[in-house]
Design an enzyme around this catalytic site. Structure first.
Site, PDB file in Angstrom:
ATOM      1  CD  GLU A  45      -2.978  -1.228   2.179  1.00 15.10           C
ATOM      2  OE1 GLU A  45      -2.875  -0.494   3.176  1.00 15.10           O
ATOM      3  OE2 GLU A  45      -3.960  -1.968   1.973  1.00 15.10           O
ATOM      4  CD  GLU A  56      -5.436 -10.749  -5.853  1.00 16.81           C
ATOM      5  OE1 GLU A  56      -4.775  -9.847  -5.294  1.00 16.81           O
ATOM      6  OE2 GLU A  56      -6.646 -10.919  -5.655  1.00 16.81           O
TER       7      GLU A  56
HETATM    8  N1  THU Z   1      -6.385  -6.493  -2.044  1.00 14.94           N
HETATM    9  C1  THU Z   1      -5.594  -7.454  -2.598  1.00 14.94           C
HETATM   10  O1  THU Z   1      -4.368  -7.403  -2.491  1.00 14.94           O
HETATM   11  N2  THU Z   1      -6.201  -8.452  -3.279  1.00 14.94           N
HETATM   12  C2  THU Z   1      -7.540  -8.654  -3.347  1.00 14.94           C
HETATM   13  O2  THU Z   1      -7.991  -9.623  -3.943  1.00 14.94           O
HETATM   14  C3  THU Z   1      -8.450  -7.704  -2.705  1.00 14.94           C
HETATM   15  C4  THU Z   1      -7.819  -6.467  -2.172  1.00 14.94           C
HETATM   16  C5  THU Z   1      -5.740  -5.435  -1.256  1.00 14.94           C
HETATM   17  C6  THU Z   1      -5.718  -4.060  -1.816  1.00 14.94           C
HETATM   18  C7  THU Z   1      -5.557  -3.215  -0.569  1.00 14.94           C
HETATM   19  O3  THU Z   1      -4.195  -3.162  -0.209  1.00 14.94           O
HETATM   20  C8  THU Z   1      -6.297  -4.012   0.491  1.00 14.94           C
HETATM   21  O4  THU Z   1      -6.396  -5.341  -0.005  1.00 14.94           O
HETATM   22  C9  THU Z   1      -7.684  -3.477   0.830  1.00 14.94           C
HETATM   23  O5  THU Z   1      -8.431  -3.287  -0.317  1.00 14.94           O
END
Ligand code: THU
Length: 134
Positions: A45, A56
């Site tokens: 993030e 992913e």
């Molecule tokens: N996120 C993922 O890494 N993969 C997913 O399939 C859903 C969401 C992450 C993005 C962000 O850092 C956090 O989860 C909350 O949305």
């Protein structure tokens, strides 16, 4: 046959690499190549929220950076500490459609280690592709 226990172990290892101080929602992803390599990804993030990158996409990009292409990839697994099976966002689905085969299996795990396997095409039917640009 995939070894679900081993894949789940790798997913837990991947999830530990998450940098998610804003959402506190850590996600792990693992690409398993046909020659047996596990390639880890996690969500990373940023204080500028739109720059957050999902687990992913990180795992798939890592696989490509190691020289693998869609035909070399057996599956991708995704894991978050959630009661529900984690559901990839739309951007990740579009990246899967570009960089994985449409029949590649995506294993979606919940916190108990149970999984649901869907193909890329099931996750993103009628996807936009380079074919439209010809
Ligand atoms: N996120 C993922 O890494 N993969 C997913 O399939 C859903 C969401 C992450 C993005 C962000 O850092 C956090 O989860 C909350 O949305």
């Amino acid at each position: 046959m995939i070894n679900n226990e081993l894949l789940f172990d790798k997913l837990k290892e991947a999830r530990k690499l998450s940098y998610s101080p804003y959402s506190h929602f850590s996600v792990g992803a693992v690409v398993l190549t046909k020659n047996g390599e596990f390639i880890l990804g996690a969500n990373i993030e940023n204080a500028a929220y739109s720059l957050c990158l999902c687990a992913e996409r990180n795992a798939i990009f890592q696989a490509y950076l190691k020289g693998y292409k869609k035909q070399d990839i057996e599956l991708i697994g995704v894991f978050a500490n959630s009661d529900d099976f984690v559901s990839p966002c739309g951007s990740c689905r579009q990246v899967m459609a570009e960089l994985l085969s449409l029949d590649t299996k995506v294993y979606l795990y919940n916190s108990k280690g149970e999984f649901k396997a869907l193909t890329v095409e099931q996750l993103i039917p009628f996807s936009f592709s380079g074919d439209f640009l010809k």
